[in-house]
Design a protein around this motif. Structure first.
Motif, PDB file in Angstrom:
ATOM      1  N   UNK A 157       0.789  -1.243   0.000  1.00  0.00           N
ATOM      2  CA  UNK A 157       0.000   0.000   0.000  1.00  0.00           C
ATOM      3  C   UNK A 157       0.819   1.290   0.000  1.00  0.00           C
ATOM      4  N   UNK A 158       1.867   1.334   0.820  1.00  0.00           N
ATOM      5  CA  UNK A 158       2.633   2.579   0.925  1.00  0.00           C
ATOM      6  C   UNK A 158       3.240   2.990  -0.407  1.00  0.00           C
ATOM      7  N   UNK A 159       3.875   2.062  -1.089  1.00  0.00           N
ATOM      8  CA  UNK A 159       4.530   2.356  -2.359  1.00  0.00           C
ATOM      9  C   UNK A 159       3.500   2.672  -3.444  1.00  0.00           C
ATOM     10  N   UNK A 160       2.357   2.000  -3.398  1.00  0.00           N
ATOM     11  CA  UNK A 160       1.297   2.273  -4.384  1.00  0.00           C
ATOM     12  C   UNK A 160       0.821   3.706  -4.242  1.00  0.00           C
ATOM     13  N   UNK A 161       0.559   4.108  -2.987  1.00  0.00           N
ATOM     14  CA  UNK A 161       0.058   5.474  -2.748  1.00  0.00           C
ATOM     15  C   UNK A 161       1.078   6.488  -3.246  1.00  0.00           C
ATOM     16  N   UNK A 162       2.330   6.196  -3.016  1.00  0.00           N
ATOM     17  CA  UNK A 162       3.413   7.084  -3.456  1.00  0.00           C
ATOM     18  C   UNK A 162       3.345   7.284  -4.975  1.00  0.00           C
ATOM     19  N   UNK A 163       3.211   6.188  -5.715  1.00  0.00           N
ATOM     20  CA  UNK A 163       3.173   6.302  -7.187  1.00  0.00           C
ATOM     21  C   UNK A 163       1.873   6.955  -7.660  1.00  0.00           C
ATOM     22  N   UNK A 192      -4.455   1.608   7.165  1.00  0.00           N
ATOM     23  CA  UNK A 192      -5.863   1.978   7.011  1.00  0.00           C
ATOM     24  C   UNK A 192      -6.033   3.298   6.284  1.00  0.00           C
ATOM     25  N   UNK A 193      -5.309   4.337   6.736  1.00  0.00           N
ATOM     26  CA  UNK A 193      -5.451   5.674   6.114  1.00  0.00           C
ATOM     27  C   UNK A 193      -4.975   5.622   4.671  1.00  0.00           C
ATOM     28  N   UNK A 194      -3.848   4.936   4.445  1.00  0.00           N
ATOM     29  CA  UNK A 194      -3.301   4.827   3.069  1.00  0.00           C
ATOM     30  C   UNK A 194      -4.336   4.165   2.171  1.00  0.00           C
ATOM     31  N   UNK A 195      -5.035   3.146   2.684  1.00  0.00           N
ATOM     32  CA  UNK A 195      -6.043   2.450   1.870  1.00  0.00           C
ATOM     33  C   UNK A 195      -7.174   3.386   1.515  1.00  0.00           C
ATOM     34  N   UNK A 197      -7.018   6.604   1.263  1.00  0.00           N
ATOM     35  CA  UNK A 197      -6.513   7.558   0.253  1.00  0.00           C
ATOM     36  C   UNK A 197      -6.432   6.884  -1.116  1.00  0.00           C
ATOM     37  N   UNK A 198      -5.996   5.630  -1.106  1.00  0.00           N
ATOM     38  CA  UNK A 198      -5.885   4.894  -2.385  1.00  0.00           C
ATOM     39  C   UNK A 198      -7.264   4.755  -3.019  1.00  0.00           C
ATOM     40  N   UNK A 199      -8.252   4.355  -2.199  1.00  0.00           N
ATOM     41  CA  UNK A 199      -9.617   4.180  -2.748  1.00  0.00           C
ATOM     42  C   UNK A 199     -10.147   5.507  -3.265  1.00  0.00           C
ATOM     43  N   UNK A 200      -9.808   6.573  -2.535  1.00  0.00           N
ATOM     44  CA  UNK A 200     -10.250   7.923  -2.958  1.00  0.00           C
ATOM     45  C   UNK A 200      -9.667   8.254  -4.323  1.00  0.00           C
ATOM     46  N   UNK A 201      -8.370   8.058  -4.445  1.00  0.00           N
ATOM     47  CA  UNK A 201      -7.669   8.407  -5.698  1.00  0.00           C
ATOM     48  C   UNK A 201      -8.156   7.524  -6.844  1.00  0.00           C
ATOM     49  N   UNK A 202      -8.517   6.270  -6.523  1.00  0.00           N
ATOM     50  CA  UNK A 202      -8.952   5.361  -7.589  1.00  0.00           C
ATOM     51  C   UNK A 202     -10.443   5.485  -7.848  1.00  0.00           C
ATOM     52  N   UNK A 203     -11.097   6.371  -7.052  1.00  0.00           N
ATOM     53  CA  UNK A 203     -12.534   6.529  -7.274  1.00  0.00           C
ATOM     54  C   UNK A 203     -13.269   5.251  -6.992  1.00  0.00           C
ATOM     55  N   UNK A 204     -12.819   4.591  -5.890  1.00  0.00           N
ATOM     56  CA  UNK A 204     -13.409   3.286  -5.647  1.00  0.00           C
ATOM     57  C   UNK A 204     -14.047   3.215  -4.272  1.00  0.00           C
ATOM     58  N   UNK A 205     -14.298   4.421  -3.706  1.00  0.00           N
ATOM     59  CA  UNK A 205     -14.904   4.396  -2.377  1.00  0.00           C
ATOM     60  C   UNK A 205     -16.404   4.343  -2.531  1.00  0.00           C
ATOM     61  N   UNK A 206     -17.025   3.459  -1.728  1.00  0.00           N
ATOM     62  CA  UNK A 206     -18.478   3.375  -1.785  1.00  0.00           C
ATOM     63  C   UNK A 206     -19.109   4.678  -1.323  1.00  0.00           C
ATOM     64  N   UNK A 207     -18.480   5.269  -0.295  1.00  0.00           N
ATOM     65  CA  UNK A 207     -19.109   6.482   0.240  1.00  0.00           C
ATOM     66  C   UNK A 207     -18.558   7.703  -0.489  1.00  0.00           C
ATOM     67  N   UNK A 208     -18.132   7.474  -1.750  1.00  0.00           N
ATOM     68  CA  UNK A 208     -17.552   8.602  -2.498  1.00  0.00           C
ATOM     69  C   UNK A 208     -18.686   9.455  -3.055  1.00  0.00           C
ATOM     70  N   UNK A 209     -18.275  10.500  -3.739  1.00  0.00           N
ATOM     71  CA  UNK A 209     -19.286  11.418  -4.329  1.00  0.00           C
ATOM     72  C   UNK A 209     -20.036  10.678  -5.434  1.00  0.00           C
ATOM     73  N   UNK A 210     -21.189  11.212  -5.810  1.00  0.00           N
ATOM     74  CA  UNK A 210     -22.000  10.630  -6.883  1.00  0.00           C
ATOM     75  C   UNK A 210     -21.143  10.456  -8.139  1.00  0.00           C
TER      76      UNK A 210
END
Ligand code: ATP
Length: 623
Positions: A157-163, A192-195, A197-210
């Motif tokens: 996760x850490x290295x993924x978030x970095x890239x 947990x936080x990195x995950x 952020x990753x989901x946010x950046x990938x637009x994969x959060x369920x509780x994300x914006x419409x």
């Protein structure tokens, strides 16, 4: 065209154990070429039960939450359907399309292992390119590989978030799958936080914006979450990452439905109430009831218990030494001689069976370094061996070490070296506890207790894999014996290890001991001689003495770091630290050891200050 694979010959024993399904890989909907490769090149005759349940669900495009025992083939359960669906895409995927599947794993070694399996699976689909990114690797080379394009990316996760944040050439606009392998461990390790952020950046959060949700819908994003142990933290990750998930391996726990209906289960958005109940009930069950963690049926679990009378016995040890010459054998082990006991058990394992692979788990990096040195270098000519004058190595096998403070090349060498040896010992921290599939490991020794019972389950899961037999041995001090109750709550039932029998199998002055009366094992001539050899080995050189001191101090620090209920079981104040120090071959009192450690640390800090260049170094700007 590969021949149609009919019903694969059921794997008799394992099928009885419920490990393998009675269907075949083609029955699961996988492409015939992939099925032929699984059978002919990878030697998989039939899918395991978890694969038979998970693969059709993954192919259907549904999110999935999978719980299955260690060593039951979860990796293939998510990689095979991903490769199957990728090879079907028209036009064929190209490197310039970027990443379609992202697999998140908690450790670098697991990253390498999953990458290796992905490489095997795409062997006949050369246009699908797997790759990995992970801490400790060269970032510039990773950037170059990402720029070229990686279809299936395995990452920590850490290295993924970095890239994700700094490598603009990383293309993930076609991302279809996110897999969280060993999901609870990723969260335990503080990602947990990195995950999120990753989901946010990938637009994969369920509780994300419409808008993000529509993006996810449009991409038919599919998230898969797997672990042999679920806990409340996984519920959180499941809530933010899974949409209408099919829950596999949970239902069996709750006997709410058979596995066949699991595939067809549809759920409302997020986790519906009854899913919540299943997960809550299941995750609370993680702490409450017996059958939470499924352990491999063929795993034999035992424990070695120390003696509460160790102080008295030790004080008397030298005085009553002559009793041993009369072959009286006490029946308990003081913590002071636990290292001598560990060495004895290892020796008996390697004498009993020439090709043996053993993993010894320790709680800290310094302790791994110290014990690796002892296991690797200890030689002795006890009075107990026939040839009195010839020094010989105590253990005649390769010993590898693995922990997070090693540099990446050394970690890779150890991981690959231990994997390829037929007979070897790996001394490791919990960096090797999860997911690693070392071939033919016959025995797991937990010389230091794990934290939660879930870590116990994953550690012992390094053996008894895919139907193989395996043994697990846990060292416990008498004051820690309540830990057995905690393990029992989670389905792990241990019996006592026949230590006396093992000790008696070692000759004393050339003869086998004839048991006359049960006395402490600390006064067993073999143990006493080995303890003396250990103490002289450790105190003979400053380097080994420093390793021992650092290991002892780190061990104490780690011991105080137990959390929750375990704090009442693993309490430093209940231990006799003088005996703990003896188990590191140290004769000094712990206070002195601790003090000299502090003195060493201060001296080292002064040296570093002197070495540091006068002018402030320019810190390179973030890329
Ligand atoms: N269908 C199969 N038939 C035979 N062997 C298999 C099959 N699927 C996987 N294996 C083998 O079983 C072993 C365990 O697989 P894997 O590492 O995926 O288990 P796991 O469930 O992920 O374990 P852990 O929970 O420890 O991560 C591996 O050696 C793998 O090659």
């Amino acid at each position: 065209m590969a021949k149609k694979l009919g019903k694969s010959p059921a794997v008799k024993d394992e099928e009885k154990e419920g490990l393998f399904a009675s269907c075949s890989f083609p029955d699961l909907g996988l492409h015939p070429t992939l099925c032929a490769h699984l059978q002919d090149k990878m030697g998989f005759k039939a899918p395991t039960r978890i694969q038979a349940q998970a693969i059709p669900v993954a192919i259907s495009g549904q999110h999935m939450l999978v719980k299955a025992a260690t060593g039951t083939g979860k990796t293939l359960a998510y990689l095979a359907p991903i490769v199957h669906l990728l090879q079907m895409r028209e036009p064929r995927v190209e490197r310039t399309d970027g990443t379609f599947a992202l697999v998140l794993v908690p450790t670098r070694e697991l990253c390498l292992q999953v990458y290796g399996i992905a490489q095997q699976l795409v062997h006949r689909f050369h246009w699908i390119v797997p790759g990995y990114i992970m801490g400790g690797e060269n970032r510039a080379k990773e950037k170059a590989r990402l720029r070229k394009g990686i279809s299936i990316l395995i990452a920590t996760p850490g290295r993924l978030l970095d890239h994700l944040q700094h490598t603009s050439s990383f293309v993930y606009s076609n991302l279809r799958w996110i897999v969280f392998d060993e999901a609870d461990s990723i969260l335990e390790l503080g990602f947990g936080k990195a995950l999120e952020d990753i989901l946010e950046l990938l637009g994969s959060r369920n509780d994300a914006s419409e808008q993000n949700k529509n993006k996810m819908e449009s991409m038919q994003r599919q998230n898969l979450l797997l672990s042999a142990t679920l806990n409340e933290k996984v519920n959180r990750l499941a809530k933010i990452s899974l949409k209408n998930p099919v829950m596999i391996g949970l239902e069996e726990q709750n006997k709410t439905s058979d596995s066949s209906s699991a595939r067809g289960k549809n759920h409302t958005s997020l986790l519906s109430d009854d899913e919540e109940k299943i997960l809550e009930k299941h995750s609370t069950k993680v702490d409450q009831t017996v059958d939470d963690f499924k352990l491999p049926a063929q795993l034999v679990q035992r424990y070695v218990k120390g003696s509460s009378k160790c102080f008295l016995i030790l004080v008397l040890a030298h005085v009553l030494h002559f009793l041993c010459s009369l072959n009286f054998l006490f029946y308990s082990v003081s913590c002071g001689s636990r290292l001598a006991i560990l060495l004895t058990i290892l020796k008996s394992l390697f004498e009993r069976q020439l090709s043996h692979k053993v993993v010894v788990f320790l709680s800290t990096c310094d302790s791994v370094d110290f014990h690796h040195t002892v296991l690797n270098q200890l030689e002795w000519t006890s009075g107990l061996q026939l040839d009195m004058d010839k020094k010989q190595k105590f253990l005649n096998c390769k010993v590898f070490r693995l922990h997070g403070n090693m540099d990446q090349d050394d970690r890779k060498k150890s991981f690959l070296g231990f994997s390829s040896e037929k007979s070897a010992i790996l001394v490791s921290t919990d960096v090797a506890a999860r997911g690693l599939d070392f071939p033919k490991v016959k025995c797991i020794i937990q010389y230091d207790s794990p934290g939660d019972a879930s870590e116990y389950v994953h550690r012992v899961g390094r053996t008894a894999r895919i139907g193989e037999k395996g043994e697990a041995l846990l060292f416990l001090q008498p004051v820690e014996i309540d830990y057995l109750g905690d393990l029992k709550l989670h389905g792990a039932l241990l019996t006592e290890y026949p230590l006396q029998k093992v000790l008696d199998s070692f000759p004393v002055n050339g003869q086998r001991l004839h048991k006359r009366k049960q006395i402490s094992l600390d006064m067993h001539p073999w143990i006493m001689s080995l303890q003396r050899a250990l103490e002289s080995f450790v105190t003979s050189e400053d380097t080994t003495k420093k390793l021992a001191r650092d290991a002892f101090c780190s061990w104490i620090r780690a011991y105080t770091a137990h959390r929750g209920e375990l704090k009442n079981i693993f309490m430093v104040k209940k231990l006799h630290l003088g005996h703990v120090a003896r188990s590191f071959g140290l004769k000094e009192q712990p206070s002195l050891v601790g003090r000299s450690h502090q003195v060493q640390l201060k001296k080292r800090k002064k040296e570093l200050k002197r070495e540091r260049p006068a002018k402030r170094r320019k810190i390179p700007a973030k890329r």
